[in-house]
Design a protein around this motif. Sequence first.
Motif, PDB file in Angstrom:
ATOM      1  N   SER A 165      25.901  21.612  14.414  1.00  0.00           N
ATOM      2  CA  SER A 165      24.556  21.776  13.859  1.00  0.00           C
ATOM      3  C   SER A 165      23.650  22.536  14.822  1.00  0.00           C
ATOM      4  O   SER A 165      22.879  23.405  14.416  1.00  0.00           O
ATOM      5  N   TYR A 197      33.103  26.195   7.743  1.00  0.00           N
ATOM      6  CA  TYR A 197      32.926  24.882   7.114  1.00  0.00           C
ATOM      7  C   TYR A 197      33.984  24.654   6.039  1.00  0.00           C
ATOM      8  O   TYR A 197      34.644  23.605   6.001  1.00  0.00           O
ATOM      9  N   THR A 207      25.228  16.933   3.532  1.00  0.00           N
ATOM     10  CA  THR A 207      23.805  17.253   3.593  1.00  0.00           C
ATOM     11  C   THR A 207      23.024  16.141   4.277  1.00  0.00           C
ATOM     12  O   THR A 207      22.794  16.179   5.473  1.00  0.00           O
ATOM     13  N   SER A 237      25.370  14.075   7.015  1.00  0.00           N
ATOM     14  CA  SER A 237      26.367  15.033   7.505  1.00  0.00           C
ATOM     15  C   SER A 237      27.342  14.490   8.564  1.00  0.00           C
ATOM     16  O   SER A 237      28.462  14.989   8.641  1.00  0.00           O
ATOM     17  N   TRP A 241      23.903  22.948   3.574  1.00  0.00           N
ATOM     18  CA  TRP A 241      23.857  22.654   5.005  1.00  0.00           C
ATOM     19  C   TRP A 241      23.677  23.926   5.836  1.00  0.00           C
ATOM     20  O   TRP A 241      22.813  23.998   6.710  1.00  0.00           O
ATOM     21  N   TYR A 300      20.142  24.847   7.966  1.00  0.00           N
ATOM     22  CA  TYR A 300      20.115  24.949   9.427  1.00  0.00           C
ATOM     23  C   TYR A 300      19.886  26.377   9.911  1.00  0.00           C
ATOM     24  O   TYR A 300      19.098  26.611  10.829  1.00  0.00           O
ATOM     25  N   THR A 328      17.053  22.106  18.284  1.00  0.00           N
ATOM     26  CA  THR A 328      18.393  21.701  18.668  1.00  0.00           C
ATOM     27  C   THR A 328      18.415  20.260  19.147  1.00  0.00           C
ATOM     28  O   THR A 328      19.400  19.548  18.970  1.00  0.00           O
ATOM     29  N   ALA A 365      18.418  18.297  16.036  1.00  0.00           N
ATOM     30  CA  ALA A 365      19.682  18.457  15.318  1.00  0.00           C
ATOM     31  C   ALA A 365      20.784  17.608  15.899  1.00  0.00           C
ATOM     32  O   ALA A 365      21.800  17.360  15.252  1.00  0.00           O
ATOM     33  N   GLY A 401      21.957  14.635  13.440  1.00  0.00           N
ATOM     34  CA  GLY A 401      22.065  15.410  12.216  1.00  0.00           C
ATOM     35  C   GLY A 401      21.422  14.744  11.025  1.00  0.00           C
ATOM     36  O   GLY A 401      20.787  15.382  10.209  1.00  0.00           O
ATOM     37  N   VAL A 419      18.453  16.718   8.809  1.00  0.00           N
ATOM     38  CA  VAL A 419      18.701  17.108   7.423  1.00  0.00           C
ATOM     39  C   VAL A 419      17.861  16.265   6.471  1.00  0.00           C
ATOM     40  O   VAL A 419      17.375  16.758   5.456  1.00  0.00           O
TER      41      VAL A 419
END
Length: 221
Positions: free
Chosen positions: A33, A61, A113, A116, A147, A151, A166, A169, A172, A176
């Motif tokens: 992420s 992914y 999502t 995640s 996703w 991001y 970051t 993130a 996660g 999200v």
Amino acid sequence: MSDTILALIPTYGLWVIFFTIAFGCLAIPLPGSMLVIASGSFAAAGDIDLYFAMAAAYGGYITGDQTAFRIARIAGPGLLERFKKSAKAEAMITRAEALLKKRGVIAILLSRTVISPLGPWMSYLCGAAGLKWIFFTLASMVGAAVWVAGYTLTGYFFADRLSELTSLASDGLGFVAAFAVAIVAAWWLRTSWKKYKEKTAGNDTGECLESKVDPINADIL
């Protein structure tokens, strides 16, 4: 490790993004992420192309998802039992099992999502449980698209806040979820505003019609 991977983006760019995301989907602990957010920031700076970065992340992914699903389909439920020897993996698999039992195929979308961190374990679980490939793939593709877009575009439009993004993130779920809440809030505000404008326009029309009525002939009308 995160700093090392990020430093490789300007040089090796798309390959770093692709393989990091693909291996991350196999439950290998990599900062996927963070990398995708950073790729958006690098795109904003002109170091890489935004659409190529998104394509590389999406391709990685899907590749990782399909690989995990296929491995579990071949290995069977015994693979999950081996994973469960790790306390952390057992907790994640248990959460994934509960979500899949409660939500069905929608659980796959949620695991890519809003929740995640469960993504890799959901792929293994679906493969081992014998879920139809087409259902898994469709839900996986939609979830991966959301996703990656979320991001990457966040990193692109907020490139000057890379360190904060970051950091967020790294959790996660929190990032999200916040993104999802923002989308829902924006939709609700837009809908409410449209309803308000329609109501206001209706009132204005009524007032205009009333103002045009001749008081003398009102009874006739």
